[in-house]
Design a protein around this motif. Sequence first.
Motif, PDB file in Angstrom:
ATOM      1  N   SER A 231      64.874 -31.368  -4.239  1.00  0.00           N
ATOM      2  CA  SER A 231      64.976 -31.456  -5.702  1.00  0.00           C
ATOM      3  C   SER A 231      65.838 -32.639  -6.131  1.00  0.00           C
ATOM      4  O   SER A 231      65.708 -33.139  -7.243  1.00  0.00           O
ATOM      5  N   LEU A 232      66.725 -33.074  -5.246  1.00  0.00           N
ATOM      6  CA  LEU A 232      67.576 -34.229  -5.565  1.00  0.00           C
ATOM      7  C   LEU A 232      66.920 -35.536  -5.144  1.00  0.00           C
ATOM      8  O   LEU A 232      67.443 -36.608  -5.437  1.00  0.00           O
ATOM      9  N   GLY A 233      65.798 -35.449  -4.440  1.00  0.00           N
ATOM     10  CA  GLY A 233      65.074 -36.658  -4.072  1.00  0.00           C
ATOM     11  C   GLY A 233      65.126 -37.017  -2.605  1.00  0.00           C
ATOM     12  O   GLY A 233      64.602 -38.049  -2.200  1.00  0.00           O
ATOM     13  N   PHE A 234      65.762 -36.186  -1.772  1.00  0.00           N
ATOM     14  CA  PHE A 234      65.801 -36.444  -0.341  1.00  0.00           C
ATOM     15  C   PHE A 234      64.552 -35.880   0.331  1.00  0.00           C
ATOM     16  O   PHE A 234      63.923 -34.955  -0.189  1.00  0.00           O
ATOM     17  N   ARG A 235      64.223 -36.432   1.502  1.00  0.00           N
ATOM     18  CA  ARG A 235      63.178 -35.810   2.317  1.00  0.00           C
ATOM     19  C   ARG A 235      63.875 -34.792   3.220  1.00  0.00           C
ATOM     20  O   ARG A 235      64.637 -35.185   4.116  1.00  0.00           O
ATOM     21  N   PRO A 236      63.639 -33.501   2.995  1.00  0.00           N
ATOM     22  CA  PRO A 236      64.308 -32.514   3.842  1.00  0.00           C
ATOM     23  C   PRO A 236      63.750 -32.579   5.258  1.00  0.00           C
ATOM     24  O   PRO A 236      62.539 -32.597   5.444  1.00  0.00           O
ATOM     25  N   VAL A 237      64.640 -32.604   6.237  1.00  0.00           N
ATOM     26  CA  VAL A 237      64.220 -32.646   7.639  1.00  0.00           C
ATOM     27  C   VAL A 237      64.911 -31.501   8.378  1.00  0.00           C
ATOM     28  O   VAL A 237      66.144 -31.470   8.467  1.00  0.00           O
ATOM     29  N   ASP A 238      64.100 -30.578   8.888  1.00  0.00           N
ATOM     30  CA  ASP A 238      64.620 -29.415   9.600  1.00  0.00           C
ATOM     31  C   ASP A 238      65.055 -29.850  10.999  1.00  0.00           C
ATOM     32  O   ASP A 238      64.227 -30.199  11.841  1.00  0.00           O
ATOM     33  N   ALA A 239      66.357 -29.797  11.245  1.00  0.00           N
ATOM     34  CA  ALA A 239      66.896 -30.234  12.539  1.00  0.00           C
ATOM     35  C   ALA A 239      66.938 -29.098  13.553  1.00  0.00           C
ATOM     36  O   ALA A 239      67.268 -29.329  14.715  1.00  0.00           O
ATOM     37  N   GLY A 240      66.626 -27.862  13.117  1.00  0.00           N
ATOM     38  CA  GLY A 240      66.601 -26.768  14.073  1.00  0.00           C
ATOM     39  C   GLY A 240      67.657 -25.721  13.777  1.00  0.00           C
ATOM     40  O   GLY A 240      68.062 -25.507  12.631  1.00  0.00           O
ATOM     41  N   SER A 241      68.076 -25.045  14.823  1.00  0.00           N
ATOM     42  CA  SER A 241      69.036 -23.949  14.693  1.00  0.00           C
ATOM     43  C   SER A 241      70.430 -24.485  14.361  1.00  0.00           C
ATOM     44  O   SER A 241      70.675 -25.696  14.377  1.00  0.00           O
ATOM     45  N   LEU A 242      71.340 -23.549  14.102  1.00  0.00           N
ATOM     46  CA  LEU A 242      72.700 -23.973  13.746  1.00  0.00           C
ATOM     47  C   LEU A 242      73.355 -24.761  14.885  1.00  0.00           C
ATOM     48  O   LEU A 242      74.276 -25.540  14.638  1.00  0.00           O
ATOM     49  N   ARG A 243      72.876 -24.560  16.086  1.00  0.00           N
ATOM     50  CA  ARG A 243      73.348 -25.393  17.210  1.00  0.00           C
ATOM     51  C   ARG A 243      73.252 -26.879  16.880  1.00  0.00           C
ATOM     52  O   ARG A 243      74.094 -27.691  17.294  1.00  0.00           O
ATOM     53  N   MET A 244      72.234 -27.243  16.116  1.00  0.00           N
ATOM     54  CA  MET A 244      72.015 -28.661  15.817  1.00  0.00           C
ATOM     55  C   MET A 244      73.025 -29.208  14.799  1.00  0.00           C
ATOM     56  O   MET A 244      73.060 -30.416  14.540  1.00  0.00           O
ATOM     57  N   ALA A 245      73.819 -28.314  14.227  1.00  0.00           N
ATOM     58  CA  ALA A 245      74.902 -28.799  13.357  1.00  0.00           C
ATOM     59  C   ALA A 245      75.842 -29.710  14.135  1.00  0.00           C
ATOM     60  O   ALA A 245      76.472 -30.603  13.562  1.00  0.00           O
ATOM     61  N   ARG A 246      75.945 -29.479  15.451  1.00  0.00           N
ATOM     62  CA  ARG A 246      76.783 -30.380  16.263  1.00  0.00           C
ATOM     63  C   ARG A 246      76.263 -31.811  16.144  1.00  0.00           C
ATOM     64  O   ARG A 246      77.037 -32.762  16.001  1.00  0.00           O
TER      65      ARG A 246
END
Length: 277
Positions: A231-246
């Motif tokens: 909604s803000l204009g970014f392309r959302p990209v799913d990086a995976g599980s919360l593990r990927m927060a690292r």
Amino acid sequence: MPASRSSCASSVAGSRVSTRTIWSQARRCSGVSQRGVFEAGVTPPIYLTLEPIAPSLRTESSNLNYLEAVMRVAIIGAGNVGAGLAEAATTAGHEVTVVAAHQENAVEVAGNVGAKAAATAAEAAQGADVVVLAVPAGAAAGVLREVKGAGAVVVDATNPLNDTFSDLTTGGTSHAEQLAAGAPGVKLVKAFNTVFASRLGAPSEDGRPLDGFYAGDDDAAKQVAADLLASLGFRPVDAGSLRMARSLEELAFLNISLNARNGWTWQSGWRLAGPTA
Ligand SMILES: NC(=O)c1ccc[n+]([C@@H]2O[C@H](COP(=O)([O-])OP(=O)(O)OC[C@H]3O[C@@H](n4cnc5c(N)ncnc54)[C@H](OP(=O)(O)O)[C@@H]3O)[C@@H](O)[C@H]2O)c1
């Protein structure tokens, strides 16, 4: 005197106009842009010395079809990220509530962008669809305890930098995972941490959106974060599980380090090239 929040939102939502036009309208409605980051007598760390990107550098974005999906967004923090996100989210037509450690700061930011100010994080989170943690990493766990009872999706935008901004403090895990472990049952998504505050209102480059990475363990919660990013204009990209927060926290750290090392202007953003769809 700023125009009312509702009149600004309805006039934005009722028209299909360019992002630049919306920005102009947001400024007319709010009267003031992003809160200054150079407070009197304070020398902020270099990471915090972010200027809003020049309007001339802003480009068209693809967010306009999201204007009908109004979200109730509670933003905890009214600094660089909180103020930038509040402005971008109200511009996108969302209902935004802001809170800060010092209420006058939340009142100022909210007044500037046509959002509401709350007295406490718990009050801000009440009735929200999504709560964004835009506070220093060290304050996030306490804030999370305040907001978790509201049941909203929690977006962790923090980056756990050490005092000298020379490393992350998490050593082998991520701040998002640490927060989630301390708040069982909370639907927590890592997002917005890879986006410099200067880019929240300028989410595209060369006419194409920047990537907004997000990661989490709850698909519905991740969708909320994706919708907000889009909604803000970014392309959302799913990086995976919360593990990927690292990885996302390291990605943010890389951008910070590159800007510090090379004297860049703290306006670089991430976008993958090549076939990604
Ligand atoms: N700056 C960036 O470009 C950027 C980009 C991505 C992610 N991040 C991350 O996002 C977070 C915020 O960054 P920032 O640059 O916006 O920091 P900032 O300018 O220092 O703002 C922090 C805000 O958090 C508020 N705050 C602190 N403790 C609080 C509490 N217990 N309850 C409510 N509000 C509280 C402060 O309130 P007062 O105003 O009253 O002091 C302030 O408004 C950090 O974790 C950072 O690593 C930053």
